[in-house]
Design a protein around this motif. Structure first.
Motif, PDB file in Angstrom:
ATOM      1  N   SER A 165     117.929 -59.316  13.486  1.00 24.30           N
ATOM      2  CA  SER A 165     117.355 -59.741  14.762  1.00 24.30           C
ATOM      3  C   SER A 165     115.855 -59.927  14.639  1.00 24.30           C
ATOM      4  O   SER A 165     115.212 -59.387  13.726  1.00 24.30           O
ATOM      5  CB  SER A 165     117.646 -58.714  15.861  1.00 24.30           C
ATOM      6  N   LEU A 166     115.300 -60.671  15.563  1.00 28.09           N
ATOM      7  CA  LEU A 166     113.865 -60.877  15.654  1.00 28.09           C
ATOM      8  C   LEU A 166     113.405 -60.409  17.032  1.00 28.09           C
ATOM      9  O   LEU A 166     113.983 -60.796  18.048  1.00 28.09           O
ATOM     10  CB  LEU A 166     113.533 -62.358  15.472  1.00 28.09           C
ATOM     11  N   LEU A 167     112.397 -59.557  17.058  1.00 29.26           N
ATOM     12  CA  LEU A 167     111.848 -59.069  18.324  1.00 29.26           C
ATOM     13  C   LEU A 167     110.542 -59.792  18.645  1.00 29.26           C
ATOM     14  O   LEU A 167     109.693 -59.983  17.767  1.00 29.26           O
ATOM     15  CB  LEU A 167     111.561 -57.568  18.258  1.00 29.26           C
ATOM     16  N   ILE A 168     110.393 -60.194  19.902  1.00 32.49           N
ATOM     17  CA  ILE A 168     109.116 -60.668  20.432  1.00 32.49           C
ATOM     18  C   ILE A 168     108.734 -59.698  21.539  1.00 32.49           C
ATOM     19  O   ILE A 168     109.527 -59.454  22.451  1.00 32.49           O
ATOM     20  CB  ILE A 168     109.201 -62.100  20.972  1.00 32.49           C
ATOM     21  N   ILE A 169     107.537 -59.126  21.464  1.00 32.80           N
ATOM     22  CA  ILE A 169     107.124 -58.075  22.394  1.00 32.80           C
ATOM     23  C   ILE A 169     105.726 -58.383  22.933  1.00 32.80           C
ATOM     24  O   ILE A 169     104.840 -58.786  22.182  1.00 32.80           O
ATOM     25  CB  ILE A 169     107.092 -56.691  21.713  1.00 32.80           C
ATOM     26  N   TYR A 170     105.548 -58.200  24.227  1.00 34.16           N
ATOM     27  CA  TYR A 170     104.219 -58.294  24.816  1.00 34.16           C
ATOM     28  C   TYR A 170     104.129 -57.327  25.996  1.00 34.16           C
ATOM     29  O   TYR A 170     105.133 -56.748  26.418  1.00 34.16           O
ATOM     30  CB  TYR A 170     103.893 -59.736  25.249  1.00 34.16           C
ATOM     31  N   ASP A 171     102.940 -57.158  26.517  1.00 33.18           N
ATOM     32  CA  ASP A 171     102.735 -56.215  27.617  1.00 33.18           C
ATOM     33  C   ASP A 171     102.930 -56.916  28.951  1.00 33.18           C
ATOM     34  O   ASP A 171     102.293 -57.931  29.239  1.00 33.18           O
ATOM     35  CB  ASP A 171     101.325 -55.621  27.541  1.00 33.18           C
ATOM     36  N   GLY A 172     103.810 -56.374  29.777  1.00 26.77           N
ATOM     37  CA  GLY A 172     104.081 -56.952  31.083  1.00 26.77           C
ATOM     38  C   GLY A 172     103.121 -56.505  32.162  1.00 26.77           C
ATOM     39  O   GLY A 172     103.277 -56.883  33.325  1.00 26.77           O
ATOM     40  N   LYS A 173     102.144 -55.703  31.789  1.00 28.74           N
ATOM     41  CA  LYS A 173     101.165 -55.244  32.778  1.00 28.74           C
ATOM     42  C   LYS A 173     100.518 -56.436  33.465  1.00 28.74           C
ATOM     43  O   LYS A 173     100.073 -57.385  32.813  1.00 28.74           O
ATOM     44  CB  LYS A 173     100.093 -54.391  32.102  1.00 28.74           C
ATOM     45  N   GLU A 174     100.433 -56.364  34.790  1.00 30.90           N
ATOM     46  CA  GLU A 174      99.927 -57.486  35.576  1.00 30.90           C
ATOM     47  C   GLU A 174      98.465 -57.775  35.272  1.00 30.90           C
ATOM     48  O   GLU A 174      97.676 -56.878  35.015  1.00 30.90           O
ATOM     49  CB  GLU A 174     100.085 -57.182  37.070  1.00 30.90           C
ATOM     50  N   ARG A 175      98.107 -59.036  35.309  1.00 32.17           N
ATOM     51  CA  ARG A 175      96.731 -59.441  35.078  1.00 32.17           C
ATOM     52  C   ARG A 175      95.812 -58.875  36.156  1.00 32.17           C
ATOM     53  O   ARG A 175      96.215 -58.624  37.281  1.00 32.17           O
ATOM     54  CB  ARG A 175      96.603 -60.968  35.104  1.00 32.17           C
ATOM     55  N   GLN A 176      94.549 -58.742  35.792  1.00 31.84           N
ATOM     56  CA  GLN A 176      93.561 -58.235  36.736  1.00 31.84           C
ATOM     57  C   GLN A 176      93.119 -59.333  37.689  1.00 31.84           C
ATOM     58  O   GLN A 176      92.862 -60.463  37.291  1.00 31.84           O
ATOM     59  CB  GLN A 176      92.338 -57.702  35.970  1.00 31.84           C
ATOM     60  N   GLU A 177      93.057 -58.974  38.969  1.00 39.92           N
ATOM     61  CA  GLU A 177      92.615 -59.935  39.976  1.00 39.92           C
ATOM     62  C   GLU A 177      91.096 -59.950  40.024  1.00 39.92           C
ATOM     63  O   GLU A 177      90.447 -58.909  40.041  1.00 39.92           O
ATOM     64  CB  GLU A 177      93.175 -59.540  41.340  1.00 39.92           C
ATOM     65  N   THR A 220      94.520 -60.458  30.956  1.00 41.18           N
ATOM     66  CA  THR A 220      94.011 -59.325  30.193  1.00 41.18           C
ATOM     67  C   THR A 220      94.290 -59.577  28.718  1.00 41.18           C
ATOM     68  O   THR A 220      95.153 -60.368  28.358  1.00 41.18           O
ATOM     69  CB  THR A 220      94.722 -58.022  30.616  1.00 41.18           C
ATOM     70  N   ALA A 221      93.540 -58.909  27.874  1.00 41.77           N
ATOM     71  CA  ALA A 221      93.764 -59.049  26.437  1.00 41.77           C
ATOM     72  C   ALA A 221      95.138 -58.492  26.114  1.00 41.77           C
ATOM     73  O   ALA A 221      95.385 -57.298  26.251  1.00 41.77           O
ATOM     74  CB  ALA A 221      92.686 -58.303  25.666  1.00 41.77           C
ATOM     75  N   SER A 222      96.062 -59.345  25.716  1.00 50.32           N
ATOM     76  CA  SER A 222      97.435 -58.923  25.474  1.00 50.32           C
ATOM     77  C   SER A 222      97.877 -59.369  24.085  1.00 50.32           C
ATOM     78  O   SER A 222      97.876 -60.562  23.786  1.00 50.32           O
ATOM     79  CB  SER A 222      98.369 -59.506  26.527  1.00 50.32           C
ATOM     80  N   THR A 223      98.208 -58.416  23.243  1.00 47.50           N
ATOM     81  CA  THR A 223      98.694 -58.750  21.911  1.00 47.50           C
ATOM     82  C   THR A 223     100.191 -59.007  21.966  1.00 47.50           C
ATOM     83  O   THR A 223     100.916 -58.385  22.740  1.00 47.50           O
ATOM     84  CB  THR A 223      98.409 -57.608  20.930  1.00 47.50           C
ATOM     85  N   VAL A 224     100.630 -59.930  21.145  1.00 51.22           N
ATOM     86  CA  VAL A 224     102.049 -60.257  21.039  1.00 51.22           C
ATOM     87  C   VAL A 224     102.516 -59.852  19.648  1.00 51.22           C
ATOM     88  O   VAL A 224     101.836 -60.098  18.660  1.00 51.22           O
ATOM     89  CB  VAL A 224     102.292 -61.763  21.254  1.00 51.22           C
ATOM     90  N   ASP A 225     103.658 -59.217  19.579  1.00 49.03           N
ATOM     91  CA  ASP A 225     104.194 -58.788  18.300  1.00 49.03           C
ATOM     92  C   ASP A 225     105.475 -59.548  17.994  1.00 49.03           C
ATOM     93  O   ASP A 225     106.303 -59.780  18.887  1.00 49.03           O
ATOM     94  CB  ASP A 225     104.481 -57.282  18.332  1.00 49.03           C
ATOM     95  N   VAL A 226     105.634 -59.942  16.744  1.00 51.89           N
ATOM     96  CA  VAL A 226     106.842 -60.606  16.264  1.00 51.89           C
ATOM     97  C   VAL A 226     107.323 -59.837  15.039  1.00 51.89           C
ATOM     98  O   VAL A 226     106.624 -59.777  14.031  1.00 51.89           O
ATOM     99  CB  VAL A 226     106.568 -62.077  15.907  1.00 51.89           C
ATOM    100  N   ARG A 227     108.511 -59.248  15.110  1.00 51.27           N
ATOM    101  CA  ARG A 227     109.021 -58.425  13.996  1.00 51.27           C
ATOM    102  C   ARG A 227     110.508 -58.651  13.756  1.00 51.27           C
ATOM    103  O   ARG A 227     111.287 -58.781  14.703  1.00 51.27           O
ATOM    104  CB  ARG A 227     108.811 -56.937  14.282  1.00 51.27           C
TER     105      ARG A 227
END
Length: 424
Positions: free
Chosen positions: A329-341, A371-378
């Motif tokens: 499998s391949l995972l794509i992950i990011y942070d769902g935290k809402e952007r800053q208004e 917001t600064a959001s890193t994306v991971d692919v593993r």
């Protein structure tokens, strides 16, 4: 050295690590457990273990970090409650001591995972009377809980409303039905084999979700073929059928699981592999769109990073001679935290990176800054991976894994389509 469940002593706990369900598992059938915030563990499969110990250097950035092997034991009380504990393998206590356990529960507390509910017990307050009373209350609730769990297992797409109070990330616990299902199945297998064995080897791996406050996880089954070379004729036929009846045969990739936080409604959305198998190519594209949409707006700022990482992975795999990543499998992950208004009349420097849209077009005074959001692919799950360098495999493949690379290229193309269409 298995602790007695009914009277577990603090010194026993200090020699092992109490395992909990890993609530961010969205796919797969193997049970994944939480060792600590930064480490997970799963049952050791020899072929997967061999892969992690011998994988090429250039692939390491695209796989979880391998952190060793532990021995897992369990006990069961008369009510069917199970406790899983990880111990150093062969008495090698350095194996656990070298890992960061600072986030684990204090030794004055014990966390018991039951097949019904998680119960936090403070050691100094436990009495036999309290335990008896608690068991009576749990039995009264058990029928309702079991009915709810049966419903969860049959539902392919679920939405949960996250309570307003408390941190969003703290609300994830006990919401993910797939992790519940895998955990129950693992405990049941251990229970059935209890007379024959009570020690299992588990491998320790990096927890890829640990850096995110609210992990959004997409699990994709990659490749046009899923069965390993050692599969029985029945297993082979079953896997071929699944590929032919899903997007795997057409584009070399299908949805195996998904977890997305919907900021617009305050809900968590889960999609399991059964729904993923039913999707057409257009349905697959729509599922990808849904993964990058938080209920308010499309997370466009994530696309370039995802495309870049997928393209780099494709380049790496094209150079891997003889490897076949069947059923990986391949995972794509990011942070769902809402952007800053951010107010539109703020300092110009604060508005430099504002997105073009607002969460509410009528609210002209505000816009959203990503917001600064890193994306991971593993890549994960290597139980059926093969390579000529393993030596003992009867079938030897040459060249790259064309089925996997085919799926990667189609995945890249579809994400580019979503990006381009959303910017029109």
């Amino acid at each position: 050295m298995s602790p007695a469940f009914g009277a577990m002593e603090v010194e026993h706990y200090s020699k092992g690590v109490l395992l909990e369900p890993f609530v961010h598992q969205v796919g797969g059938h193997s049970c994944v457990l939480r060792f600590n915030d930064k480490t997970i563990c799963k049952p050791l499969i020899q072929r997967e273990h061999q892969f992690y110990e011998t994988l090429p250097t250039e692939m390491r950035k695209f796989t979880p970090q391998y952190e060793g092997v532990v021995s897992v034991s369990f006990e069961e009380d008369e009510d069917g409650n199970l406790c899983l504990i990880a111990y150093p393998l062969n008495g090698d206590h350095d194996n656990l001591e070298n890992l960061d356990n600072s986030d684990c529960e204090p030794k004055s507390k014990l966390l018991r995972w039951t097949n019904k509910k998680t119960v936090l017990l403070e050691n100094e307050k436990i009495t036999k009377e309290w335990v008896r009373q608690h068991r009576k209350e749990e039995k009264m609730k058990s029928h309702k809980l079991e009915e709810e769990f049966e419903w969860l297992k049959k539902s392919e797409v679920l939405y949960y409303t996250v309570e307003k109070k408390g941190n969003v990330s703290s609300q994830f616990k006990h919401h993910n039905p797939w992790s519940m299902k895998c955990h129950q199945q693992q405990l049941q297998r251990m229970k059935e084999n209890a007379k024959h064995r009570n020690q299992y080897k588990f491998i320790l791996l990096e927890n890829l979700t640990s850096r995110y406050e609210v992990p959004c996880v997409l699990d994709l089954k990659m490749g046009t073929r899923q069965h390993g070379d050692d599969a029985s004729e029945e297993k082979k036929a079953n896997q071929i059928r699944k590929c032919q009846q899903s997007t795997s045969a057409v584009i070399g990739v299908r949805v195996c699981g998904m977890q997305v936080y919907q900021a617009g409604t305050g809900q968590l959305m889960f999609m399991n592999k059964y729904h993923g198998r039913k999707l057409s190519v257009q349905g697959f594209k729509e599922a990808l769109y849904q993964f990058f949409h938080n209920g308010k707006y499309l997370r466009r700022e994530l696309f370039e990073s995802v495309i870049k990482k997928l393209t780099e992975l494709k380049s790496v795999l094209e150079k891997q001679e003889s490897y076949r990543f069947y059923s990986s499998s391949l995972l794509i992950i990011y942070d769902g935290k809402e952007r800053q208004e951010v107010a539109v009349d703020s300092d110009p420097e604060d508005l430099e990176d504002l997105s073009e849209e607002s969460s509410d077009e009528s609210a002209g005074a505000y816009a959203y800054k990503p917001t600064a959001s890193t994306v991971d692919v593993r890549m994960i799950d290597f139980a059926h991976t093969t390579c000529k360098y393993y030596g003992e495999d009867s079938v030897v493949h040459e060249g790259q894994d064309t089925g996997y690379v085919f799926g990667l290229q189609n995945l890249i193309d579809i994400i580019k389509e979503i990006r381009d269409e959303s910017s029109e």
